[in-house]
Design a protein around this motif. Structure first.
Motif: not given
Lengths: 180, 60, 263
Positions: C245-248, C251-253, C259-260
């Motif tokens: 969960r932490a890795l995913l 990754r999303v972050d 993108e920003r």
């Protein structure tokens, strides 16, 4: 005082609070938490006839009589706690463990004449576990009669230094097996 | 044997329940370690290092 | 607080947190797990076969006594499992130990399962011996309460969107419920019960002949190892799932930041 230590003390204080609250609650409900009343308690309290009770104690040695109530077998026996006893009658099938000297719980009510009319009889086995042969041998050697009372104290079954049954017990078991 | 149905039912329960828990735990552990292996950068780095080492050994 | 008091508090903290490192836990658990599993399987199998075929029938209960070889270990692990949850809850509330929360969460369902085995085998034992599947005596009722405490803990610890709040609430419930453990243990001494008194005590000799005691020791130890193996495996899986969960999330972050930056 560190925060961890403060949390630990807080937890201990809560434990004392919860513990004493439970102890108070349990002692307040003492009478309803107990599963059965003894013949002595019945003699002292003299409960009104018809009130449903659970009477617990040992089946008194030599007191059991079987008669026929119409077509159904009826058992008559005394339940004792050593100090006083109550006459019980029960129509129906008794549990397998029922015998003289056995602990039982009879559910029913007192009649006006002081006898106990049981609608259900539960057997209570005690906490002593032994093979049949050992009991037979103890009976034969006169060490213990199961109908007369409790087995010899557990400490006498064990030779503490060897963590093995004491020799007398093993010999008893041995003779029991060859004899029977 | 007297009371056989009661004894057999108890033994069945005493085998089936722990076995069920053990099997479920084992499958969950295997699934988690496979998913972790697929995305774990540390493990990927370690694998890449091992790869490089074996290539270096292959070279004369 | 004096200086030496904090000094005396420091070493246990360091010790506890040595095992809080998830990587170290995974390695250690990976080493220990096969021993627990194989040892538990072997001991339990020996004990169950011994109890079923080679131990003697009881003088008063006949062959029904063999139910004991499942019932007693299940009862012991029902209480021991809850004591484990309570210990984890202390470690969680006082020291904020990160593995303790996961351990409490993973012990719960296993302990509830063993409590159910204890209750059902007890029922199967009660019917032929006492003549009743169930009675509301203090021992049976207090173990049923333990079962509901397990269910409550399982539900509460998973009830919050923020897992930290679930851990906190579960820990408090577990510690309040721990008052049931001495009640279970001493119920047969404090009140008249249909359930038998304690066969084993810390001080006195066991009220059980040795040919029945040995298989019981085997199944008790064996089931304890099986219980430990199941919990270890679940905890291992939970630690890895948390890392996934932490890795995913990381990754999303990263993607969000990228993108920003691109925008």
């Amino acid at each position: 005082m560190t925060r961890k230590r403060r949390r630990l003390y807080l937890l201990l204080a809560c434990a004392v609070g919860v513990g004493s609250a439970s102890a108070l609650a349990l002692s307040a409900f003492q009478s309803s938490l107990t599963f059965f009343v003894t013949p002595t308690q019945i003699a002292q309290k003299d409960p009104p006839p018809g009130q449903v009770l659970r009477l617990g104690g040992l089946v008194q040695q030599g007191s059991v009589r079987h008669v026929m109530d119409g077509t159904e077998p009826e058992a008559l026996f005394r339940v004792t706690d050593g100090k006083s006893s109550v006459m019980v009658d029960y129509v129906g099938v008794l549990p397998d463990l029922f015998r003289e000297g056995q602990g039982i719980v009879a559910i029913g009510s007192i009649r006006p004449n002081g006898t106990f009319r049981a609608s259900e009889v539960l057997a209570k086995h005690d906490s002593d576990y032994m093979p049949k042969e050992v009991v037979a041998a103890l009976k034969k050697s006169g060490h213990w009669n199961p109908a007369a009372g409790q087995p010899p104290p557990a400490a006498t079954w064990w030779d503490k230094s060897k963590f093995k049954p004491v020799d007398a017990m093993r010999q008893a078991a041995g003779t029991g097996r060859t004899g029977g | 044997m007297t009371f056989l149905p009661y004894v057999a039912a108890s033994y069945t329960l005493g085998v089936v329940v722990p076995a069920g828990f053990a099997l479920a735990a084992w499958r969950r552990m295997r699934g988690a370690s496979a998913r972790l292996a697929a995305i774990d950068p540390r493990r990927a780095r370690r694998a890449a290092a091992a790869d490089a080492r074996s290539q270096a050994e292959d070279r004369p | 607080m004096t200086v030496d008091a904090t000094a005396s508090l420091a070493p246990p903290r360091r010790n506890l947190h040595r095992f809080a490192n998830p990587g170290r836990f995974l390695r250690l658990a990976g080493v220990v797990l096969p021993y627990l599993a194989i040892g538990g399987l072997v001991l339990t199998t020996i004990g169950l076969v011994w109890g079923m075929f080679f131990s003697p029938a009881d003088w008063q209960q006949g062959d029904a006594v063999r139910i004991m070889y499942v019932h007693v270990p299940a009862a012991w692990l029902a209480s021991a499992g809850y004591a484990g949850i309570a210990a984890c809850s202390v470690a969680s509330l006082v020291w904020r130990h990160p593995l303790a929360d996961l351990a409490a969460q993973e012990i719960g369902p296993v302990g509830a399962g063993f409590t159910a085995v204890c209750l059902i085998t007890g029922s199967l034992w009660g019917k032929p011996m006492w003549g009743a599947w169930w009675v509301w005596d203090a021992r049976l009722t207090s173990v049923l309460v333990l079962f509901f405490l397990y269910l409550g803990h399982i539900a509460l610890i998973r009830a919050f969107d923020n897992p930290e709040r679930g851990y906190r609430a579960g820990a408090i419930l577990a510690l309040v419920g721990a008052v049931d453990l001495p009640i279970i243990k001493f119920s047969v001494d404090w009140w008249h019960t249909l359930h038998q008194g304690n066969t084993f005590s810390l001080t006195g000799a066991p009220h059980m002949y040795i040919s029945m005691l040995w298989p019981l020791l085997f199944t008790t130890l064996g089931y304890s190892l099986v219980f430990a193996a199941i919990v270890t495996a679940r905890l291992r899986a939970a630690v890895m799932e948390r890392r996934i969960r932490a890795l995913l999330l990381a990754r999303v972050d990263e993607r969000g930041v990228a993108e920003r930056v691109a925008a």
